[in-house]
Design an enzyme around this catalytic site. Sequence first.
Site, short mmCIF file in Angstrom:
data_model
loop_
_atom_site.label_atom_id
_atom_site.label_comp_id
_atom_site.label_asym_id
_atom_site.label_seq_id
_atom_site.Cartn_x
_atom_site.Cartn_y
_atom_site.Cartn_z
N LYS A 153 13.42 -13.24 -44.05
CA LYS A 153 13.81 -12.76 -45.10
C LYS A 153 15.41 -12.94 -45.12
CE LYS A 153 14.17 -7.78 -43.15
NZ LYS A 153 13.41 -8.07 -41.78
N ARG A 196 13.40 0.54 -46.69
CA ARG A 196 12.83 0.48 -45.44
C ARG A 196 11.95 1.69 -44.83
NH1 ARG A 196 16.46 -3.27 -42.08
NH2 ARG A 196 15.68 -3.88 -40.47
N ARG A 245 16.32 -16.40 -31.90
CA ARG A 245 18.17 -16.74 -32.60
C ARG A 245 18.84 -15.67 -32.20
NH1 ARG A 245 16.28 -11.95 -37.36
NH2 ARG A 245 16.20 -10.45 -36.21
N ARG A 257 21.73 -11.06 -30.90
CA ARG A 257 22.61 -9.68 -31.29
C ARG A 257 21.77 -8.80 -29.68
NH1 ARG A 257 19.29 -9.31 -36.74
NH2 ARG A 257 18.12 -7.38 -36.04
N ARG A 296 11.06 -2.35 -32.44
CA ARG A 296 11.21 -2.64 -33.66
C ARG A 296 9.96 -2.84 -35.11
NH1 ARG A 296 15.52 -6.83 -33.09
NH2 ARG A 296 15.48 -7.47 -35.63
N1 LIG Z 1 17.24 0.29 -44.72
C1 LIG Z 1 17.88 0.45 -42.96
N2 LIG Z 1 17.39 1.57 -42.92
C2 LIG Z 1 17.65 1.83 -41.90
N3 LIG Z 1 17.79 1.97 -40.66
C3 LIG Z 1 18.43 0.30 -41.10
C4 LIG Z 1 18.27 -0.02 -42.54
N4 LIG Z 1 18.51 -1.47 -42.33
C5 LIG Z 1 19.13 -1.93 -41.51
N5 LIG Z 1 19.29 -0.78 -40.70
C6 LIG Z 1 19.71 -1.23 -39.24
O1 LIG Z 1 20.17 -2.11 -39.00
C7 LIG Z 1 18.82 -2.50 -37.70
C8 LIG Z 1 19.27 -4.34 -38.35
O2 LIG Z 1 18.72 -4.49 -39.43
P1 LIG Z 1 18.30 -6.13 -39.93
O3 LIG Z 1 19.01 -6.90 -39.39
O4 LIG Z 1 17.60 -5.64 -40.49
O5 LIG Z 1 16.93 -6.18 -38.88
P2 LIG Z 1 15.89 -7.09 -38.71
O6 LIG Z 1 15.81 -8.10 -38.31
O7 LIG Z 1 14.87 -5.98 -37.93
O8 LIG Z 1 14.86 -6.92 -39.55
C9 LIG Z 1 18.36 -2.12 -37.80
O9 LIG Z 1 16.91 -1.95 -37.22
C10 LIG Z 1 18.29 -0.25 -38.49
O10 LIG Z 1 18.82 0.37 -36.91
#
Ligand SMILES: Nc1ncnc2c1ncn2[C@@H]1O[C@H](COP(=O)(O)OP(=O)(O)O)[C@@H](O)[C@H]1O
Length: 296
Positions: A76, A153, A187, A231, A242
Amino acid sequence: MAAARLNRLLKLKPLLSSPSLRFSPIRRGLCAAALDSDADVRFPSGLDHKPSFSIRRDPKERNVQWVFLGCPGVGKGTYASRLSHLLGVPHIATGDLVREELSSSGPLSQQLAEIVNQGKLVSDEIIISLLSKRIENGEAKGESGFILDGFPRTIRQAEILEGVTDIDLVINLKLREDVLIQKCLGRRICSQCGGNYNIASIDIKGENGKPPICMAPLLPPPSCASKLITRADDTEEVVKKRLHIYNEMSQPVEDFYRQRGKLLEFDLPGGIPESWPKLLQALNLEDHDDKQSLAA
Ligand SMILES: Nc1ncnc2c1ncn2[C@@H]1O[C@H](COP(=O)(O)OP(=O)(O)O)[C@@H](O)[C@H]1O
């Protein structure tokens, strides 16, 4: 119940207290909608009015307002960032906002670290607070439109967003789960410049009707090679958690937009060189810079 309600009000009150007069419409909208969407929540006394404003603008008079959906590791961030450069709109990733907050010494950082490192979702209130602040700061700098990555989300987040502004398009990126896990584990981030790389080299043969999939690693330049970090939530255990949470909480968001006719499903055919031109084609866009670099 009362304590829970109070807790939520306390978390939301700073969003609505006096500085709210200075909030941008979209920020006030997000905050008010967050309150409105929960039947248990009442406006704090003195704030029992809903701000009157409209942040719905004719799409012809504003930049695009798009959303990227997809499992962790699907890419994404990569494609949202490329499109944001192409379309001249900000790429707003709530995961980045969360990581910025937890690396600061702010009051939320400890609480966020625990949630994120266990692969759980941060509360809607915190996410909306971070997002609305980001949008407001951007608007103050003249930004308009956005590509959201990682938000919404949950169904509640989708409803809140739908309540305050129009989303033109939702791009749902898809990739098989074994590849997602490999990509998350591969990553790497440069601790100095923040560049994103991936050391995973994916070469999976087609089987049981599934097409083969090849993705070359995205290696860092020599200047970043010795500064790479991973990370804390990209361990196998946390990635699996996740993915489980995504399937449970975020897949319904796909249905939410599908029902509204806004969802564009996109199966990634491979790495960036294969996927980017196909994505542009699906969106009816052209990237002249990319064409020139390919021709060079
Ligand atoms: N819209 C959201 N609602 C709730 N938690 C979020 C949201 N966006 C990000 N997070 C938190 O930040 C973390 C990392 O998000 P992100 O970088 O988007 O991860 P991913 O690579 O899993 O898509 C998530 O696992 C969650 O804990």
